[in-house]
Design a protein around this motif. Structure first.
Motif, PDB file in Angstrom:
ATOM      1  N   MET A   9       4.207   8.911   0.869  1.00 50.38           N
ATOM      2  CA  MET A   9       4.480   8.651   2.275  1.00 50.38           C
ATOM      3  C   MET A   9       4.590   9.950   3.064  1.00 50.38           C
ATOM      4  O   MET A   9       4.243   9.988   4.247  1.00 50.38           O
ATOM      5  CB  MET A   9       5.747   7.811   2.413  1.00 50.38           C
ATOM      6  CG  MET A   9       5.583   6.394   1.865  1.00 50.38           C
ATOM      7  SD  MET A   9       4.054   5.593   2.420  1.00 50.38           S
ATOM      8  CE  MET A   9       4.269   5.634   4.198  1.00 50.38           C
ATOM      9  N   ARG A  10       5.037  11.022   2.440  1.00 52.21           N
ATOM     10  CA  ARG A  10       5.020  12.318   3.134  1.00 52.21           C
ATOM     11  C   ARG A  10       3.577  12.706   3.465  1.00 52.21           C
ATOM     12  O   ARG A  10       3.272  13.201   4.557  1.00 52.21           O
ATOM     13  CB  ARG A  10       5.675  13.395   2.280  1.00 52.21           C
ATOM     14  CG  ARG A  10       7.179  13.267   2.139  1.00 52.21           C
ATOM     15  CD  ARG A  10       7.773  14.534   1.540  1.00 52.21           C
ATOM     16  NE  ARG A  10       9.151  14.335   1.154  1.00 52.21           N
ATOM     17  CZ  ARG A  10      10.181  14.363   1.993  1.00 52.21           C
ATOM     18  NH1 ARG A  10       9.973  14.580   3.268  1.00 52.21           N
ATOM     19  NH2 ARG A  10      11.410  14.184   1.542  1.00 52.21           N
TER      20      ARG A  10
ATOM     21  N   ARG B  57       0.832  -1.205   0.000  1.00 53.00           N
ATOM     22  CA  ARG B  57       0.000   0.000   0.000  1.00 53.00           C
ATOM     23  C   ARG B  57       0.866   1.254   0.000  1.00 53.00           C
ATOM     24  O   ARG B  57       0.387   2.349  -0.324  1.00 53.00           O
ATOM     25  CB  ARG B  57      -0.916   0.019   1.230  1.00 53.00           C
ATOM     26  CG  ARG B  57      -1.979  -1.058   1.256  1.00 53.00           C
ATOM     27  CD  ARG B  57      -2.894  -0.830   2.449  1.00 53.00           C
ATOM     28  NE  ARG B  57      -3.792  -1.954   2.674  1.00 53.00           N
ATOM     29  CZ  ARG B  57      -5.097  -1.853   2.855  1.00 53.00           C
ATOM     30  NH1 ARG B  57      -5.679  -0.670   2.798  1.00 53.00           N
ATOM     31  NH2 ARG B  57      -5.838  -2.926   3.090  1.00 53.00           N
ATOM     32  N   MET B  58       2.121   1.088   0.398  1.00 53.48           N
ATOM     33  CA  MET B  58       3.050   2.214   0.455  1.00 53.48           C
ATOM     34  C   MET B  58       3.880   2.334  -0.824  1.00 53.48           C
ATOM     35  O   MET B  58       4.662   3.277  -0.978  1.00 53.48           O
ATOM     36  CB  MET B  58       4.002   2.047   1.647  1.00 53.48           C
ATOM     37  CG  MET B  58       3.317   1.913   2.985  1.00 53.48           C
ATOM     38  SD  MET B  58       4.542   1.589   4.306  1.00 53.48           S
ATOM     39  CE  MET B  58       3.472   1.321   5.725  1.00 53.48           C
TER      40      MET B  58
ATOM     41  N   LEU C 203      -3.783   3.199  14.447  1.00 57.55           N
ATOM     42  CA  LEU C 203      -4.866   2.277  14.791  1.00 57.55           C
ATOM     43  C   LEU C 203      -5.603   1.804  13.536  1.00 57.55           C
ATOM     44  O   LEU C 203      -6.146   0.703  13.509  1.00 57.55           O
ATOM     45  CB  LEU C 203      -5.836   2.948  15.775  1.00 57.55           C
ATOM     46  CG  LEU C 203      -5.279   3.183  17.187  1.00 57.55           C
ATOM     47  CD1 LEU C 203      -6.284   3.958  18.026  1.00 57.55           C
ATOM     48  CD2 LEU C 203      -4.930   1.855  17.869  1.00 57.55           C
ATOM     49  N   ASP C 204      -5.626   2.639  12.493  1.00 56.31           N
ATOM     50  CA  ASP C 204      -6.219   2.241  11.209  1.00 56.31           C
ATOM     51  C   ASP C 204      -5.297   2.695  10.088  1.00 56.31           C
ATOM     52  O   ASP C 204      -5.680   3.481   9.222  1.00 56.31           O
ATOM     53  CB  ASP C 204      -7.615   2.849  11.046  1.00 56.31           C
ATOM     54  CG  ASP C 204      -8.288   2.390   9.747  1.00 56.31           C
ATOM     55  OD1 ASP C 204      -7.930   1.300   9.234  1.00 56.31           O
ATOM     56  OD2 ASP C 204      -9.140   3.139   9.228  1.00 56.31           O
TER      57      ASP C 204
ATOM     58  N   LEU D 171      -3.920   4.832   4.615  1.00 55.17           N
ATOM     59  CA  LEU D 171      -3.211   4.725   3.343  1.00 55.17           C
ATOM     60  C   LEU D 171      -4.174   4.687   2.175  1.00 55.17           C
ATOM     61  O   LEU D 171      -3.919   5.285   1.115  1.00 55.17           O
ATOM     62  CB  LEU D 171      -2.327   3.470   3.351  1.00 55.17           C
ATOM     63  CG  LEU D 171      -1.132   3.500   4.319  1.00 55.17           C
ATOM     64  CD1 LEU D 171      -0.490   2.125   4.398  1.00 55.17           C
ATOM     65  CD2 LEU D 171      -0.117   4.544   3.876  1.00 55.17           C
ATOM     66  N   ASP D 172      -5.298   4.005   2.336  1.00 50.69           N
ATOM     67  CA  ASP D 172      -6.273   3.930   1.250  1.00 50.69           C
ATOM     68  C   ASP D 172      -6.854   5.299   0.937  1.00 50.69           C
ATOM     69  O   ASP D 172      -7.165   5.622  -0.218  1.00 50.69           O
ATOM     70  CB  ASP D 172      -7.392   2.959   1.602  1.00 50.69           C
ATOM     71  CG  ASP D 172      -6.954   1.501   1.485  1.00 50.69           C
ATOM     72  OD1 ASP D 172      -5.886   1.255   0.926  1.00 50.69           O
ATOM     73  OD2 ASP D 172      -7.697   0.627   1.979  1.00 50.69           O
ATOM     74  N   ARG D 173      -7.034   6.105   1.973  1.00 50.26           N
ATOM     75  CA  ARG D 173      -7.633   7.433   1.760  1.00 50.26           C
ATOM     76  C   ARG D 173      -6.707   8.402   1.023  1.00 50.26           C
ATOM     77  O   ARG D 173      -7.117   9.455   0.572  1.00 50.26           O
ATOM     78  CB  ARG D 173      -8.059   8.031   3.104  1.00 50.26           C
ATOM     79  CG  ARG D 173      -9.277   7.331   3.711  1.00 50.26           C
ATOM     80  CD  ARG D 173      -9.808   8.094   4.919  1.00 50.26           C
ATOM     81  NE  ARG D 173      -8.932   8.037   6.064  1.00 50.26           N
ATOM     82  CZ  ARG D 173      -8.930   7.047   6.966  1.00 50.26           C
ATOM     83  NH1 ARG D 173      -9.751   6.012   6.825  1.00 50.26           N
ATOM     84  NH2 ARG D 173      -8.111   7.080   8.003  1.00 50.26           N
TER      85      ARG D 173
END
Length: 283
Positions: free
Chosen positions: A258-259, A147-148, A273-274, A279-281
């Protein structure tokens, strides 16, 4: 260097009889950063030749996070990770691979006692242990690196395939979802999911029982089991390192993503926690 040495900054080490307990204590989320990696390298070097220690238990001081993941700053500053390279380690491996392999190949029996979230490098560290036991309903595992824009490069692809098999390893890596303890247990990612109130007593009893075996028994048993595994399931980290070099250091588009993730809360308690949703958002 005594195992109870107080010079560590990101972990604590205690010993009772032949059992050493390593407690990750690197607030706020036990990130595998320079401080924690340096302390872990130091511990592994100090314990390897300590015949008085037969079993090592790895746990976290934070019930919410066993270890969140490696420091996201290394996406922006890869040279800092490179600086952690082990001069005595395999120069073909990256520093996290070197650390995890040093831990995986310790002569002592290693047990990871898991609570909270462990993702990416945190999950790889746990997989480097000989056994993993987790608090049912209070432990979650993931390899969210795809995802990254990268993939698990601290031993993850090799350790996962060794434990889960190819198809399930692909599901974990490419799906990049958060696994609860029931599914992780069914897939073989952990040995057992245990009621949270029973986890400490279970691991303590197992560690003491192993530590009380006659000298040489545990080492010989592990040698025999490792020989059986060596038919093709022993990790090939050189192959992983060569493949990981294709995606890390990351290209500018991934670094910028990632920034934005860090700005949105990655590597903070609430954001982690999520992390998958965060990352999806970004898409």
């Amino acid at each position: 260097m005594p195992l109870t040495d107080t010079g560590y900054t990101a972990l604590r080490v205690t010993r009772e009889g032949a059992v050493a307990t390593v407690t990750l204590d690197n607030p706020p989320i036990n990130t595998l950063d320079r401080a924690l990696v340096t302390d872990l390298i130091r511990f592994v070097r100090s314990v390897r030749d300590d015949d008085a220690v037969r079993v090592i238990v790895l746990e976290s001081a934070n019930p919410e996070f066993f270890s969140a993941h490696a420091d996201l700053k290394w996406m922006f500053e890869p040279d800092e990770l490179t600086e952690l390279a082990d001069d005595d380690g395999d120069p073909n491996l990256n520093p996290l691979q070197q650390l995890h392999e040093r831990f995986r190949t310790l002569p002592q029996v290693t047990i990871a006692k898991l609570r909270g979230r462990l993702r990416a490098g945190g999950a790889e560290l746990a997989m480097a242990a000989d056994m993993r036991f987790a608090a049912r309903g209070r432990t979650w595992l993931a390899q969210p690196e795809t995802r990254m824009g990268i993939f698990p490069g601290g031993g993850g692809t090799q350790y996962l395939t060794r434990l889960l098999g190819r198809a399930r390893a692909l599901e974990v890596v490419l799906g990049a979802e958060l696994f609860d303890t029931d599914l992780a247990e069914r897939y073989g990612w952990i040995n057992r999911a245990i009621a949270p109130e029973d986890l400490d007593a279970f691991v303590d009893s197992l560690a003491r029982r192993i530590a009380a075996l006659p000298p040489g028994v545990a080492e010989a048993a592990m040698q025999a089991i490792d020989a059986a595994e060596a038919s093709g399931a022993v990790p090939d980290l050189l192959e992983e390192a060569q493949a990981h070099a294709k995606v890390y250091p990351a290209p500018p588009s991934v670094v910028e993503r990632m920034r934005r993730a860090v700005t949105a809360g990655a590597q903070t308690r609430d954001g982690e926690l999520d992390l998958e949703g965060l990352l999806d958002r970004l898409n």
